[in-house]
Structures are given as C-alpha cells and as structure tokens.
Design an enzyme around this catalytic site. Structure first.
Site, PDB file in Angstrom:
ATOM      1  N   LYS A   1      -2.805  -2.382  -3.140  1.00 36.69           N
ATOM      2  CA  LYS A   1      -3.703  -1.255  -2.581  1.00 36.69           C
ATOM      3  C   LYS A   1      -3.171  -0.066  -2.887  1.00 36.69           C
ATOM      4  O   LYS A   1      -2.149   0.515  -2.365  1.00 36.69           O
ATOM      5  CB  LYS A   1      -3.571  -1.511  -1.037  1.00 36.69           C
ATOM      6  CG  LYS A   1      -4.815  -0.721  -0.434  1.00 36.69           C
ATOM      7  CD  LYS A   1      -5.285  -1.193   0.980  1.00 36.69           C
ATOM      8  CE  LYS A   1      -5.994  -0.327   1.861  1.00 36.69           C
ATOM      9  NZ  LYS A   1      -6.710  -0.944   3.044  1.00 36.69           N
TER      10      LYS A   1
ATOM     11  N   GLU B   1       0.854  -1.051   0.060  1.00 36.17           N
ATOM     12  CA  GLU B   1       0.038  -0.125   0.060  1.00 36.17           C
ATOM     13  C   GLU B   1       0.861   1.269   0.141  1.00 36.17           C
ATOM     14  O   GLU B   1       1.197   1.693   1.261  1.00 36.17           O
ATOM     15  CB  GLU B   1      -0.968  -0.044   1.026  1.00 36.17           C
ATOM     16  CG  GLU B   1      -1.967   1.210   1.324  1.00 36.17           C
ATOM     17  CD  GLU B   1      -2.721   1.333   2.632  1.00 36.17           C
ATOM     18  OE1 GLU B   1      -2.403   0.700   3.569  1.00 36.17           O
ATOM     19  OE2 GLU B   1      -3.837   2.094   2.359  1.00 36.17           O
TER      20      GLU B   1
HETATM   21  P1  13P Z   1      -8.912   4.535   4.327  1.00 36.66           P
HETATM   22  O1  13P Z   1      -9.842   3.523   3.368  1.00 36.66           O
HETATM   23  O2  13P Z   1      -9.812   5.049   5.356  1.00 36.66           O
HETATM   24  O3  13P Z   1      -8.008   5.095   3.531  1.00 36.66           O
HETATM   25  O4  13P Z   1      -8.330   3.377   5.072  1.00 36.66           O
HETATM   26  C1  13P Z   1      -7.595   2.074   4.389  1.00 36.66           C
HETATM   27  C2  13P Z   1      -6.457   1.878   4.970  1.00 36.66           C
HETATM   28  O5  13P Z   1      -6.358   0.524   5.105  1.00 36.66           O
HETATM   29  C3  13P Z   1      -5.350   2.813   5.217  1.00 36.66           C
HETATM   30  O6  13P Z   1      -3.950   1.825   5.512  1.00 36.66           O
END
Ligand code: 13P
Length: 340
Positions: free
Chosen positions: A219, A177
C-alpha cells in the site's frame, strides 16, 4: 501456512476494476471525522456508519476487500450477521488492521515507529477465525529538516518485515503500508527521494526475514509535492515520479500495488490513480485502498441521520465506481458530473 490460500487471496485483492475500502480508522480518528459533520462518535454510531458503507447496494462490483478495525470485526450489522461474514457472502474479503499505531521513536525527534508486534501471532490466529484473510500495518515516515533518518527507515522496515512474516505464517496476506506523509513544504523531488529510500529499506528487510513477496501487497503513498510547497506538481508528473520510485524498488513478483489517498482531494486521488493505471507495461496491477477519498462525500451526506442513508450510499457508490474505472485507466473527468 497455506500458500494456495495466500496466492488466491492476494490475486483477489487486486482483481480487475476492484479496490479496497480502508474502514479501519481508530476510534480517535473516527471521532475527528464524525465531529467534522456533527455526529457524536460512539460504538453504535460507528457501527451504523460502517454498516451503511458495507450494505451499499452494488458496491461489491468495485470492492475486493474492506480493512476493518478490531471493534468492527467483532460487530454485527442490523440483520444480526457479523460484518466479516456479511462481506464474505457478498464476495468482499474481510481484512484487519493489526498495528497499534505510530509512537515516538526514541532519540529521533519528530519521527515515529509503529508498534504492535507483541502478541501478534496470537491475535492473527484469532482474526483468521473471525474471517480475516488479509491484514494491514501502517508505518509513518515524515519529511522534514534532516528527516527521515536511517534509524527511522530501518526501524519501520524491520517492523513491517516481522509483521509480514507473522501474517504469512498465519495464512493471512500482509498489506505493507510505509506511508510517506504529504504534510510539509518539501518539493516533489524530495518526496520521490524519500519514497525510494523507504521502499528500498522495506524490501531489504522483507528479504532478510524470508518474506515471500509473491504473497505481499504494497500500500503505497503517491509521490506528490508537500502540502504547503509553493509548486504543486500536476497529475502527469505525480504519475511519472510515483511509477519511477516503484519500478526502482518493488519486485515484479509482487501481485499488486494499492494506493492510499493520504489527504488528497477525492478527485485528485482518482485522477492520479487513473494516470498511473493507464500506463502500459507495468509489472503489477495498480488499484486503490482509500479511506478518506472513498468515504468523505458519503460521510458529509450522512451526517448521522437515518433519512440520509440512501444519499450517503449513492455518494459512496459513485466514488467506488470512479476509482474502479481509474484502476483500469478508464476514468474521465466528465464522469464526475454524472454523479448521484
Ligand atoms: P487514506 O486513504 O485516508 O490516506 O487512508 C488510507 C489508510 O488506510 C491509512 O492507513
């Protein structure tokens, strides 16, 4: 390393019409969210709230997995069953956040690097035994004057690659991510440029560390206008620019892409996903891995009161259903009115 298990897990994470609930907020983040609805944050209130989400009747139709926090993967529900086992029995894959948060990057003012590699091999072994079949590591990229720097992009890409290699060696699918934050007054053009550079650095590092992209889930943050930008791009432009950045950088061999919501409103996050998923001929399935955009209405309905559990679960199921439709490009704004 069990490659068959990695393939099976990755495919299940992006199964048609399903997405991932991010319920891995750190205790500090949980405290802020709970405070906003007047709930005291304690181990017990976090357990009660997460139990409410996981036991929502029918939610397994729309959830392929849940990302848990270290505390939660060790907790049991009201029925005495460990949350990870409960989810697995419902056909929902348990996942685990394994990074230790974003910390200041030395000699790089305003920039962060994510920590947590020390001892990670041992922790992954334990998490596998506790039922985790996928993991998450979040890197944070800030847009500002002369940032992100090369040093920031490469330090974070390196950590994501080391983490991914350790996960795959432990038969756990890594979610990578690299989040480009939407905070700031930058244009959407600048966000696209930074997103592309971030993803390019990330995939170069994965290749350098022999990570198999066939067993990685990205992600991604969407390409949007900075939160304080004077021009806010519409849904079609967000979809077009996000897909262009992804197509330029993400290998077709990757099993899927999930999105974070990053502070977008609940319905915007759904509309953006829907516009992208409706696009024909993409090399990967797209779906959601939202925290705030799935949970906000449920948290607001709950307010820590046992009497509100049913209403909170209905609100959560509604957002999960809307995003399940959006992941197939089948969502329509009018469906929002048929809510709860
Ligand atoms: P949000 O969808 O609130 O951005 O959170 C996703 C997430 O896992 C952040 O690490």
């Amino acid at each position: 390393m069990d490659k068959q298990l990695l393939s099976k897990t990755a495919a299940a994470m992006v199964a048609k019409g399903k997405g991932i609930l991010a319920a891995d907020e750190s205790s500090g983040t949980c405290e802020t969210r709970f405070k906003s609805v007047g709930v005291e944050c304690s181990e017990e209130s976090r357990r009660a709230y997460r139990g409410l989400l996981f036991t929502t009747p029918g939610v397994e139709q729309f959830l392929s997995g849940v990302i848990l926090f270290d505390e939660t993967i060790r907790q049991k529900g009201a029925d005495g069953v460990a949350f990870a086992d409960y989810l697995a029995r419902k056909g929902i894959l348990p996942g685990i956040k394994v990074d230790k948060g974003a910390h200041d990057l030395a000699l790089a003012p305003g920039e962060k690097v994510t920590e947590g590699l020390d001892g990670l091999a041992q922790r992954l072994g334990e998490y596998f035994k506790l039922g985790a079949r996928f993991a998450k590591w979040r890197a944070v990229i800030t847009i500002g004057d002369a940032i992100p720097t090369h040093a920031c992009l490469y330090a974070n890409a390196h950590a994501l690659a080391r983490y991914s290699a350790l996960c795959q060696a432990a038969s756990i699918v890594p979610i990578i991510e690299p989040e480009v934050l939407l905070n700031g007054s930058h244009t959407i053009e600048r966000c696209e440029e930074v997103t592309e550079a971030t993803l390019r650095a990330t995939y170069a590092a994965l290749a350098a560390h022999n990570v198999a992209v066939e067993h990685v889930i990205l992600k991604a943050s969407m390409v949007v206008s900075g939160k304080e930008a004077s021009r806010q791009a519409g849904v079609d432009e967000v979809a077009e620019r996000t897909l262009r950045a992804l197509k330029r950088t993400v290998p077709a061999a990757q099993p899927g892409v999930v999105f974070l919501s990053g502070g977008q409103s609940d319905v915007s996050a759904t509309a953006h996903l829907n516009a992208m998923a409706a696009t024909k001929g993409l090399p990967w399935p797209l779906t959601f891995s939202y925290s705030r955009a799935l949970q906000n209405p449920a948290l607001a309905a709950w307010r820590g009161q046992p009497a509100n559990v049913g209403a909170a679960q209905r609100a959560f199921l509604h957002r999960a259903r809307m995003n399940g439709l959006a992941a197939q490009g089948k969502w329509k704004p009018e469906y929002e009115k048929q809510a709860v």
